[in-house]
Design a protein around this motif. Structure first.
Motif, PDB file in Angstrom:
ATOM      1  N   GLN A  22       2.917  -3.095  11.260  1.00  0.00           N
ATOM      2  CA  GLN A  22       1.273  -2.864  11.792  1.00  0.00           C
ATOM      3  C   GLN A  22       0.385  -4.361  11.044  1.00  0.00           C
ATOM      4  O   GLN A  22      -0.303  -4.711  11.617  1.00  0.00           O
ATOM      5  N   ASN A  26      -1.362  -7.315  13.278  1.00  0.00           N
ATOM      6  CA  ASN A  26      -2.827  -7.311  13.568  1.00  0.00           C
ATOM      7  C   ASN A  26      -3.302  -8.479  12.660  1.00  0.00           C
ATOM      8  O   ASN A  26      -3.051  -8.879  11.388  1.00  0.00           O
ATOM      9  N   GLY A  29      -4.645  -7.455   9.471  1.00  0.00           N
ATOM     10  CA  GLY A  29      -3.658  -6.667   8.891  1.00  0.00           C
ATOM     11  C   GLY A  29      -3.766  -6.719   7.325  1.00  0.00           C
ATOM     12  O   GLY A  29      -3.901  -5.914   6.747  1.00  0.00           O
TER      13      GLY A  29
END
Length: 287
Positions: A22, A26, A29
């Motif tokens: 993740q 992102n 992130g």
């Protein structure tokens, strides 16, 4: 929350891997991840804080330069210092958590000597007497330094794609710009998949190493008839988890057939796992 769950005695490597994925997927992130991790590291629950530090170390090893630049900012370093400072959370943080935080910061001064703020933060802790001496980093816990990345992306290594992208971006035709956007997106997906593969391999091999070491210790005590009922249950849980890791190693081996060095690393982990499972059956199942 799952990766740092204090009710789980062992690290949940599957959730840690998903967390790293993740972060890499992102744009925001790294900064978002560190805000969440800082909160968990400051937890009064020792196990939650230690799990969060494991997640942090794994991200440092798998989430690249963007993550490294965020950990080197005073904004995050100050959150770690609060865990050590008696003016903040040092009054309730356990000695085990404090030592681990000191080890983490010290290891970064070794891995990232160019990051002045990390070095300054560590030197400040020494001047204040919070750090008495440099810690001896435990070899079985410290993660290897991040792999050097001579190229930033596939565009640096694939000359054909690089030239095509440059031509499309110079065009004034909307369809060419749209094609450039599709090309960039496909390369990003390809890089993310490669990053996810590396993350899966590192996490799985690390889990195998930890589990095998723990199993061997428990089996030695079992032979001496010095194993408590709780430890016997832990041993059985470890055995079942190790059985589930075998197919993961087979998949990793099939992904690594083109890289002799990586394949050798996976096969070595598989040998250790096979020996540990065999020893369990010999010592426990036979009785």
């Amino acid at each position: 929350d799952k990766a740092t769950d204090p009710s789980t005695p062992e690290e949940n490597w599957e959730c840690i891997q998903q967390f790293c994925d993740q972060v890499n997927a992102n744009t925001e992130g790294p900064s978002l991840a560190l805000r969440l991790l800082a909160h968990k590291i400051q937890s009064p629950q020792e196990r939650e804080a230690l799990h969060a530090l494991t997640v942090l170390e794994t991200c440092v090893n798998n989430c690249g330069d963007r993550f490294h630049s965020e950990i080197a900012k005073f904004r995050f370093l100050n959150e770690l210092i609060k865990v050590l400072s008696p003016k903040y959370y040092g009054i309730w943080s356990s000695e085990k958590v404090k030592l681990r935080v000191i080890e983490v910061i010290f290891s970064w001064t070794v891995w990232f000597p160019q990051e002045v703020k990390i070095r300054d933060a560590y030197q400040m802790l020494k001047k204040q007497g919070i750090v008495k001496e440099d810690p001896k980093l435990p070899e079985d816990k410290i993660l290897p330094p991040p792999s050097p990345r001579p190229q930033n992306s596939i565009f640096d290594t694939d000359e054909e794609k690089s030239k095509l992208l440059a031509r499309l971006l110079k065009s004034s035709h909307p369809e060419d710009l749209q094609a450039a956007n599709h090309l960039i997106q496909s390369v990003v997906r390809e890089e993310q998949e490669k990053s996810a593969q590396v993350s899966r391999r590192v996490n799985t091999i690390s889990e195998v190493s930890e589990n095998v070491k723990h199993m061997n210790e428990l089996l030695e005590n079992y032979r001496r008839q010095e194993l408590s009922p709780d430890d016997q249950e832990t041993l059985q849980t470890l055995f079942h988890r190790c059985e589930k890791l075998r197919p993961l190693l087979f998949r990793l081996a099939s992904e690594a057939v083109a890289d002799d060095e990586v394949l050798a690393e996976v096969l070595q982990a598989n040998d250790k796992l096979t020996q540990a499972l065999g020893l369990y059956r010999q010592v426990v199942a036979s009785q």
